[in-house]
Design an enzyme around this catalytic site. Sequence first.
Site, PDB file in Angstrom:
ATOM      1  N   GLU A 157       0.816  -1.207   0.000  1.00  0.00           N
ATOM      2  CA  GLU A 157       0.000   0.000   0.000  1.00  0.00           C
ATOM      3  C   GLU A 157       0.859   1.271   0.000  1.00  0.00           C
ATOM      4  O   GLU A 157       1.794   1.383   0.798  1.00  0.00           O
ATOM      5  CB  GLU A 157      -0.946  -0.017   1.210  1.00  0.00           C
ATOM      6  CG  GLU A 157      -1.870   1.182   1.325  1.00  0.00           C
ATOM      7  CD  GLU A 157      -2.719   1.435   0.093  1.00  0.00           C
ATOM      8  OE1 GLU A 157      -3.287   0.480  -0.456  1.00  0.00           O
ATOM      9  OE2 GLU A 157      -2.802   2.606  -0.337  1.00  0.00           O
TER      10      GLU A 157
ATOM     11  N   THR B 297      -6.103   2.744  -5.404  1.00  0.00           N
ATOM     12  CA  THR B 297      -5.871   1.300  -5.296  1.00  0.00           C
ATOM     13  C   THR B 297      -6.656   0.526  -6.355  1.00  0.00           C
ATOM     14  O   THR B 297      -6.130  -0.387  -6.985  1.00  0.00           O
ATOM     15  CB  THR B 297      -6.300   0.781  -3.907  1.00  0.00           C
ATOM     16  OG1 THR B 297      -5.497   1.398  -2.925  1.00  0.00           O
ATOM     17  CG2 THR B 297      -6.134  -0.722  -3.794  1.00  0.00           C
TER      18      THR B 297
ATOM     19  N   HIS C 107      -0.994   3.508   4.848  1.00  0.00           N
ATOM     20  CA  HIS C 107      -1.965   4.330   4.112  1.00  0.00           C
ATOM     21  C   HIS C 107      -2.040   5.694   4.781  1.00  0.00           C
ATOM     22  O   HIS C 107      -1.941   5.787   6.009  1.00  0.00           O
ATOM     23  CB  HIS C 107      -3.336   3.639   4.135  1.00  0.00           C
ATOM     24  CG  HIS C 107      -4.340   4.237   3.191  1.00  0.00           C
ATOM     25  ND1 HIS C 107      -4.928   5.459   3.400  1.00  0.00           N
ATOM     26  CD2 HIS C 107      -4.840   3.776   2.017  1.00  0.00           C
ATOM     27  CE1 HIS C 107      -5.751   5.718   2.402  1.00  0.00           C
ATOM     28  NE2 HIS C 107      -5.720   4.720   1.547  1.00  0.00           N
TER      29      HIS C 107
ATOM     30  N   ASP D  30       1.144   0.385  -5.105  1.00  0.00           N
ATOM     31  CA  ASP D  30      -0.007   0.751  -5.937  1.00  0.00           C
ATOM     32  C   ASP D  30       0.016   2.198  -6.423  1.00  0.00           C
ATOM     33  O   ASP D  30      -0.388   2.498  -7.532  1.00  0.00           O
ATOM     34  CB  ASP D  30      -1.336   0.425  -5.230  1.00  0.00           C
ATOM     35  CG  ASP D  30      -1.538   1.145  -3.913  1.00  0.00           C
ATOM     36  OD1 ASP D  30      -0.551   1.623  -3.312  1.00  0.00           O
ATOM     37  OD2 ASP D  30      -2.696   1.221  -3.457  1.00  0.00           O
ATOM     38  N   HIS D  31       0.497   3.107  -5.584  1.00  0.00           N
ATOM     39  CA  HIS D  31       0.530   4.524  -5.976  1.00  0.00           C
ATOM     40  C   HIS D  31       1.375   5.290  -4.979  1.00  0.00           C
ATOM     41  O   HIS D  31       1.851   4.731  -3.994  1.00  0.00           O
ATOM     42  CB  HIS D  31      -0.887   5.124  -6.044  1.00  0.00           C
ATOM     43  CG  HIS D  31      -1.725   4.812  -4.834  1.00  0.00           C
ATOM     44  ND1 HIS D  31      -1.535   5.428  -3.621  1.00  0.00           N
ATOM     45  CD2 HIS D  31      -2.716   3.914  -4.644  1.00  0.00           C
ATOM     46  CE1 HIS D  31      -2.388   4.942  -2.748  1.00  0.00           C
ATOM     47  NE2 HIS D  31      -3.116   4.001  -3.326  1.00  0.00           N
TER      48      HIS D  31
HETATM   49  C1  GP9 Z   1      -8.997   0.201   1.137  1.00  0.00           C
HETATM   50  C2  GP9 Z   1      -7.681   0.384   0.500  1.00  0.00           C
HETATM   51  C3  GP9 Z   1      -7.356   1.830   0.272  1.00  0.00           C
HETATM   52  O1  GP9 Z   1      -9.551  -1.049   1.082  1.00  0.00           O
HETATM   53  O2  GP9 Z   1      -7.435  -0.458  -0.535  1.00  0.00           O
HETATM   54  O3  GP9 Z   1      -7.563   2.324  -0.990  1.00  0.00           O
HETATM   55  P1  GP9 Z   1      -6.879   3.703  -1.462  1.00  0.00           P
HETATM   56  O4  GP9 Z   1      -7.397   4.795  -0.575  1.00  0.00           O
HETATM   57  O5  GP9 Z   1      -5.400   3.531  -1.297  1.00  0.00           O
HETATM   58  O6  GP9 Z   1      -7.258   3.854  -2.865  1.00  0.00           O
HETATM   59 MN    MN Z   2      -3.896   2.384  -2.187  1.00  0.00          MN
END
Ligand code: GP9
Ligand code: MN
Length: 690
Positions: free
Chosen positions: A261, A305, A422, A481-482
């Site tokens: 993440e 995500t 996150h 992911d980002h």
């Molecule tokens: C929540 C998680 C967060 O289930 O995958 O998503 P994001 O805010 O990073 O797009």
């Molecule tokens: Mn994410």
Amino acid sequence: MARTKAFFQWLTENKLGFFTMILVSFWLKTYVIYLTKFNLGAVGAMQNLLLFFNPLPAGLLLLGAGLFFKGRKSYWIIITIDLILSLWLFANILYYREFSNFLSVSIIKTSGSTSDNLGKSIVGIIHATDFLSLSDVVVIAGLLASKIIKYDLRTLKIKFNILIECLAVVLIGLNLKMAQKDRSGLLTRTFDNNYIVKYLGINEYAVYDSFKTAQTSAQMAKANVSDLNSIQKFLRANYVKPNPQYTGVAKGKNVLVIHLESFQQFLIGYKWKGKAVTPNINKLYHAKDTLSFSNFYNQVGQGKTSDAEMMLENSLYGLQSGSAMSSYGTSNTFESAPAILNQKAGYTAAVMHGGAGSFWNRNNAYKQFGYQYFMPLSYYDNKPDYYLGYGIKDKLFFEQSIKYIERLPQPFYLKMITVTNHYPYDLDKKNQTITKTDTGDETVDGYVQTAHYLDQAIGEFMSWLKKTGLDKKTLLVFYGDHYGISGNHHKASAQLLKQDEFTDFDNLKFQRVPLMFHMKGLKGGIKPTYGGEIDVLPTLLNLLGINNKQTIQFGHDLLSKQNPQIVPQRNGDFITPQYTKVSGSYYDTETGTELTKPTKRVKTKLTAISNNVTTQLSLSDRIIDQNLLRFYKPKWFKKVKVKDYDYNKEVSLKRLYTTDKTSLWYQNGKKTTQDKFQTDAPELKNKGSK
Ligand code: GP9
Ligand code: MN
């Protein structure tokens, strides 16, 4: 006493009294149901206030419509409206119990194909208290029929009725404004239906959902098979042959995709106060049997995500606005990694994520992707101290996933979505094992702390893989992911990177995230190829020896010598080894200098790349917006049928726990491997773990 009597008389004999009674009971009942039947997760004063307030404006507007009618009719029309609203509430209570999500028009429309599951699951799950949603209608209708409530046959002034409707509209507007202040992008980014209900209400959600569905079906109606043909032509013209040296090197192996993440590339090798922030991931990155990519970019848009997931598993881009998985995941046809691997090579596909199943509409979209198992939060033990931000803390998530992983039939395709690293990167004290950075920017300084925690979790999980021997049978895929630090923190980012300044160009380079394929015996190395999330699936399929020529994918094998190395960003910017486009300006990728006066030759090149990028994005958008894959019927691929999938915990676990000789559990002498997982998670201190 006299006052009470007068009030009672007003309620039972005056039309406005009746209206107030029905409105207030509708309002309060909805609020109680929000609190007791749904899991909306309101935190903080504003969210709680909106949760309490939001049934009122819609109730006023809709029930108020009944006031325009005359005489007895007016009373019964108001009751009928209340009944319809209450039935909607009731249906959602039942649906939510099973799916942790709200009913949507597309669910109802496709219920032909999902009805088996729906019907099966709804029988036997009604609780007596669910009828609270209908109780006020029954009671008030009863009072009216038994003449305890008397009809007030006077007609209200039309001006007054209009005023009520206007007031309702103003209140809805106010509600929306406050909601968007608390959660920007609420309606455009389409994260989670729970958010819409929490902030705006269950009826506003119905309107929002119907509007979205109407928009979608209008787009879809226009499309036909020739739209797909022209896209296929473009893809054929841009096809590159995968690298034959890598074809099939991981054939038949399990594929374990680990979603890191918000993990940026710069963290690899990054030190804070002399301490490596991510030592385990660093080691993996440099290992001789890891294929690592040093110029691999995230390409997400608003869907964050979910966009990453869309690209990784479909090689289709996320959308210009909103999340493709949320808006189209329920009803679109896809040709995704889990389904391809299942059909072509007998893989069992599963996703594990210690967060809400409804987030990014995963619990619907994963069915269209062809995942046989989806284990969201409800599959995890969630003690008060286990959860942080968007889900179960990573160490606990891995620890609790073991019992599921070891029962999966092999070969499996498993995606594990971590969540602790996150935004806003707030880690509880007892889990902090590295100090925060000191840029003074609060949203930035915790980043190393949560990243360090994630890294430790990965370390713990890796040793379990080793101890069980699963590492020898598995191709591990790690990806970030980002970005974790957005483009709004130039000053702090410059400080972190020890640079004098941090420009928009630097920010684009900051979008690099790790991509690593790790497998015992894999011929690894750090590859400088420029690529992005769109390229992962073609690369993976080649490693697994699965022919990918017939598929509709926008990416290219990252190991192919002919890889075009054009990395589109969702806003039309791009990166290539030579040139970079940032917010409309062009740069030399290597030096970072802006190309203010490019030669004619260079200009032609830049235009060609720009055109390629916008063509790719718009064609991919058309596939999703118009659901074009429904026209795609290659011989080797069977369309995924949603009704074949059921993520109900009881049903799934029963299936998972039937003896499968290929499972790790079976191969471990029908014994769990849980003892081989060691964690230093402080939450588990008394559980006997190390
Ligand atoms: C929540 C998680 C967060 O289930 O995958 O998503 P994001 O805010 O990073 O797009
Ligand atoms: Mn994410």
